[in-house]
Write a protein that holds these residues in place. Structure first.
Motif, PDB file in Angstrom:
ATOM      1  N   VAL A 211       2.384  -4.127  -1.520  1.00 58.53           N
ATOM      2  CA  VAL A 211       3.026  -3.700  -0.327  1.00 58.53           C
ATOM      3  C   VAL A 211       2.285  -3.784   0.846  1.00 58.53           C
ATOM      4  O   VAL A 211       1.085  -3.099   0.688  1.00 58.53           O
ATOM      5  CB  VAL A 211       4.141  -2.663  -0.546  1.00 58.53           C
ATOM      6  N   ASP A 212       3.013  -4.064   2.202  1.00 62.62           N
ATOM      7  CA  ASP A 212       2.090  -3.913   3.113  1.00 62.62           C
ATOM      8  C   ASP A 212       2.467  -2.628   3.955  1.00 62.62           C
ATOM      9  O   ASP A 212       1.631  -2.087   4.776  1.00 62.62           O
ATOM     10  CB  ASP A 212       2.604  -5.106   4.261  1.00 62.62           C
ATOM     11  N   VAL A 213       3.458  -2.097   3.718  1.00 61.77           N
ATOM     12  CA  VAL A 213       3.613  -0.753   4.413  1.00 61.77           C
ATOM     13  C   VAL A 213       4.414   0.304   3.278  1.00 61.77           C
ATOM     14  O   VAL A 213       5.120  -0.261   2.539  1.00 61.77           O
ATOM     15  CB  VAL A 213       4.929  -0.851   5.457  1.00 61.77           C
ATOM     16  N   VAL A 214       4.057   1.593   3.642  1.00 68.39           N
ATOM     17  CA  VAL A 214       4.808   2.593   2.718  1.00 68.39           C
ATOM     18  C   VAL A 214       5.297   3.791   3.833  1.00 68.39           C
ATOM     19  O   VAL A 214       4.587   4.313   4.373  1.00 68.39           O
ATOM     20  CB  VAL A 214       3.703   3.289   1.691  1.00 68.39           C
ATOM     21  N   LEU A 215       6.635   4.022   3.528  1.00 61.49           N
ATOM     22  CA  LEU A 215       7.162   5.117   4.012  1.00 61.49           C
ATOM     23  C   LEU A 215       7.541   6.159   2.885  1.00 61.49           C
ATOM     24  O   LEU A 215       8.283   6.013   2.132  1.00 61.49           O
ATOM     25  CB  LEU A 215       8.708   4.833   4.687  1.00 61.49           C
ATOM     26  N   ASP A 216       6.823   7.250   3.031  1.00 60.60           N
ATOM     27  CA  ASP A 216       7.088   8.366   2.239  1.00 60.60           C
ATOM     28  C   ASP A 216       8.123   9.445   2.972  1.00 60.60           C
ATOM     29  O   ASP A 216       7.730   9.950   3.788  1.00 60.60           O
ATOM     30  CB  ASP A 216       5.803   9.164   1.862  1.00 60.60           C
ATOM     31  N   LEU A 217       9.192   9.419   2.575  1.00 63.76           N
ATOM     32  CA  LEU A 217      10.288  10.229   3.018  1.00 63.76           C
ATOM     33  C   LEU A 217      10.552  11.745   2.222  1.00 63.76           C
ATOM     34  O   LEU A 217      11.659  12.428   2.263  1.00 63.76           O
ATOM     35  CB  LEU A 217      11.576   9.479   3.449  1.00 63.76           C
ATOM     36  N   VAL A 218      10.036  11.671   1.010  1.00 61.16           N
ATOM     37  CA  VAL A 218      10.418  12.712  -0.006  1.00 61.16           C
ATOM     38  C   VAL A 218       9.065  13.637  -0.201  1.00 61.16           C
ATOM     39  O   VAL A 218       9.228  14.826  -0.575  1.00 61.16           O
ATOM     40  CB  VAL A 218      11.005  12.079  -1.000  1.00 61.16           C
ATOM     41  N   GLY A 219       8.115  13.291   0.077  1.00 66.06           N
ATOM     42  CA  GLY A 219       6.940  14.123  -0.524  1.00 66.06           C
ATOM     43  C   GLY A 219       6.694  14.229  -1.860  1.00 66.06           C
ATOM     44  O   GLY A 219       7.088  13.362  -2.763  1.00 66.06           O
ATOM     45  N   GLY A 220       6.223  15.504  -2.501  1.00 64.82           N
ATOM     46  CA  GLY A 220       6.209  15.586  -4.160  1.00 64.82           C
ATOM     47  C   GLY A 220       5.272  14.847  -4.673  1.00 64.82           C
ATOM     48  O   GLY A 220       5.372  14.565  -5.694  1.00 64.82           O
ATOM     49  N   GLY A 221       4.315  14.117  -3.867  1.00 62.82           N
ATOM     50  CA  GLY A 221       3.241  13.576  -4.406  1.00 62.82           C
ATOM     51  C   GLY A 221       3.613  11.840  -4.585  1.00 62.82           C
ATOM     52  O   GLY A 221       2.556  11.338  -5.010  1.00 62.82           O
ATOM     53  N   ALA A 222       4.597  11.528  -3.858  1.00 62.91           N
ATOM     54  CA  ALA A 222       4.899  10.213  -3.966  1.00 62.91           C
ATOM     55  C   ALA A 222       3.742   9.274  -3.339  1.00 62.91           C
ATOM     56  O   ALA A 222       3.745   8.012  -3.989  1.00 62.91           O
ATOM     57  CB  ALA A 222       6.261   9.903  -3.227  1.00 62.91           C
ATOM     58  N   VAL A 223       3.455   9.799  -2.307  1.00 64.93           N
ATOM     59  CA  VAL A 223       2.369   9.155  -1.524  1.00 64.93           C
ATOM     60  C   VAL A 223       1.089   8.788  -2.321  1.00 64.93           C
ATOM     61  O   VAL A 223       0.546   7.788  -2.169  1.00 64.93           O
ATOM     62  CB  VAL A 223       2.008   9.539  -0.233  1.00 64.93           C
ATOM     63  N   THR A 224       0.954   9.604  -3.482  1.00 62.58           N
ATOM     64  CA  THR A 224      -0.244   9.300  -4.067  1.00 62.58           C
ATOM     65  C   THR A 224      -0.560   8.087  -4.960  1.00 62.58           C
ATOM     66  O   THR A 224      -1.444   7.533  -5.526  1.00 62.58           O
ATOM     67  CB  THR A 224      -0.596  10.326  -5.088  1.00 62.58           C
ATOM     68  N   THR A 225       0.796   7.600  -5.084  1.00 60.60           N
ATOM     69  CA  THR A 225       0.817   6.210  -5.955  1.00 60.60           C
ATOM     70  C   THR A 225       0.430   4.958  -4.937  1.00 60.60           C
ATOM     71  O   THR A 225       0.329   3.976  -5.563  1.00 60.60           O
ATOM     72  CB  THR A 225       2.409   5.901  -6.283  1.00 60.60           C
ATOM     73  N   SER A 226       0.466   5.088  -3.737  1.00 60.60           N
ATOM     74  CA  SER A 226       0.086   4.184  -2.957  1.00 60.60           C
ATOM     75  C   SER A 226      -0.977   3.298  -3.054  1.00 60.60           C
ATOM     76  O   SER A 226      -0.834   2.026  -2.880  1.00 60.60           O
ATOM     77  CB  SER A 226      -0.048   4.714  -1.219  1.00 60.60           C
ATOM     78  N   THR A 230      -0.454  -0.854  -3.046  1.00 59.39           N
ATOM     79  CA  THR A 230      -0.393  -1.571  -1.675  1.00 59.39           C
ATOM     80  C   THR A 230      -1.333  -2.621  -1.740  1.00 59.39           C
ATOM     81  O   THR A 230      -2.586  -2.821  -2.196  1.00 59.39           O
ATOM     82  CB  THR A 230      -0.849  -0.085  -0.562  1.00 59.39           C
ATOM     83  N   ALA A 231      -1.463  -3.451  -0.693  1.00 60.49           N
ATOM     84  CA  ALA A 231      -2.185  -4.362  -0.409  1.00 60.49           C
ATOM     85  C   ALA A 231      -3.230  -4.116   0.419  1.00 60.49           C
ATOM     86  O   ALA A 231      -3.102  -2.927   1.173  1.00 60.49           O
ATOM     87  CB  ALA A 231      -1.521  -5.732   0.286  1.00 60.49           C
ATOM     88  N   HIS A 232      -4.185  -4.828   0.677  1.00 61.48           N
ATOM     89  CA  HIS A 232      -5.265  -4.427   1.573  1.00 61.48           C
ATOM     90  C   HIS A 232      -4.899  -4.199   2.890  1.00 61.48           C
ATOM     91  O   HIS A 232      -4.183  -5.160   3.595  1.00 61.48           O
ATOM     92  CB  HIS A 232      -6.464  -5.398   1.341  1.00 61.48           C
ATOM     93  N   GLY A 233      -5.563  -3.175   3.498  1.00 62.86           N
ATOM     94  CA  GLY A 233      -5.052  -3.029   4.930  1.00 62.86           C
ATOM     95  C   GLY A 233      -3.456  -2.481   5.152  1.00 62.86           C
ATOM     96  O   GLY A 233      -3.002  -2.627   6.535  1.00 62.86           O
TER      97      GLY A 233
END
Length: 307
Positions: A211-226, A230-233
């Motif tokens: 994916v090109d963009v990640v919006l983390d709206l929940v926390g709880g470690g969700a962003v660590t899967t990015s 994610t694609a490069h950049g």
């Protein structure tokens, strides 16, 4: 005036319903008779003291930042409004003090915009914080036509608006949610995936190139899967997890903005931005509304009404 307030940090039991003085109206503020105020997770997090390092409390604190209502008093320099105008606002101060769970609130004009025509006061109150967060998050990551956007917490108040706004930009949207909300996300134009174990594989199945963009709206470690999805950049933003900065992303703290709020109101009035009100409580039941919000399973927004 009747208001809900708390005199010390704690659980929902610290909320008191009773009489407080009318707020004083500054020169660039108006006095609003509150018709509805939306509940946001930040309300109960602030009440429990989680924002103590950021915002100074002035007890008793009246919680609440979202409002819809009617202008009934004018400051010395407020040519933007007249008495009787219907407005919405994200009425956040840089301290915890005078919130919107009250019969009246004094609001700087920079936090307000006209209430969208055709919406109820309950629907209108659900727009400001959630809508501004969604809009400003997408802007922060420069979401654009052709992007694939992953939204963690896509069926919540912020997420559901972010889905719609991203789709309006021409982006493809993948949204995490519980299975019971998948049809709801499909109706908004998103491709739903269930959060939890196996999330990376499910997202990769939909977006093998990342994916090109990640919006983390929940926390709880969700962003660590990015890094795994994610694609490069790729561009990342979180409203809940400072760890996003370690991945090159940014933390967003939503700001009041009259122009942004007016744009959201215009979209809502045109039917291009749908607002989901999950449940409505009277002012004296604000503690119950906080409890419901803290459960974390609400689709759309919880709203408190003031008779």
């Amino acid at each position: 005036m009747k208001a809900v307030s708390y005199r010390a940090y704690g659980g929902p039991e610290v909320l008191e319903y009773g009489d407080l003085p009318l707020p004083k109206v500054g020169p660039d503020s108006v006095l609003i008779k509150v018709r509805a105020a939306a509940v946001n997770p930040v309300d109960w997090k602030a009440r429990e003291g989680y924002l103590d390092g950021m915002l100074q409390p002035v007890f008793p604190v009246v919680p609440g930042w979202d409002v819809s209502g009617v202008v009934v008093g004018l400051g010395a320099d407020t040519p933007e409004y007249r008495e009787g105008d219907e407005v919405i606002g994200y009425v956040r101060e840089d301290l915890l003090s005078r919130g919107t769970f009250a019969e009246y609130v004094a609001a700087p004009v920079r936090t307000l915009a006209p209430k969208p025509a055709g919406l109820t006061f309950e629907e209108a109150a659900a727009i400001p914080l959630a809508g501004l967060t969604a809009l400003q998050s997408l802007r922060a990551v420069r979401a654009a036509e052709g992007d694939t956007v992953l939204i963690h917490g896509a069926s919540g108040g912020v997420g559901s608006m972010a889905v719609q706004l991203a789709r309006r930009l021409g982006a493809r949207v993948i949204g995490t949610a519980s299975e019971r909300n998948h049809d709801y996300l499909r109706a908004l134009g998103a491709e739903p995936v269930t959060y939890g174990d196996g999330l990376v594989e499910r997202v990769r199945a939909l977006a093998p190139q990342g994916v090109d963009v990640v919006l983390d709206l929940v926390g709880g470690g969700a962003v660590t899967t990015s890094p795994a999805v994610t694609a490069h950049g790729a561009r990342l933003v979180s409203i809940a997890d400072p760890a996003v900065t370690e991945l090159g992303g940014r933390v967003l703290w939503v700001r009041p903005d009259t122009a942004d709020l007016a744009e959201l109101g215009r979209l809502a009035a045109e039917g291009a931005l749908k607002v989901e009100v999950a449940e409505v409580f009277p002012l004296e039941k604000t503690a119950d509304a906080h409890r419901r919000s803290a459960e974390g399973h609400t689709r759309g927004k919880i709203v408190v009404t003031v008779s």
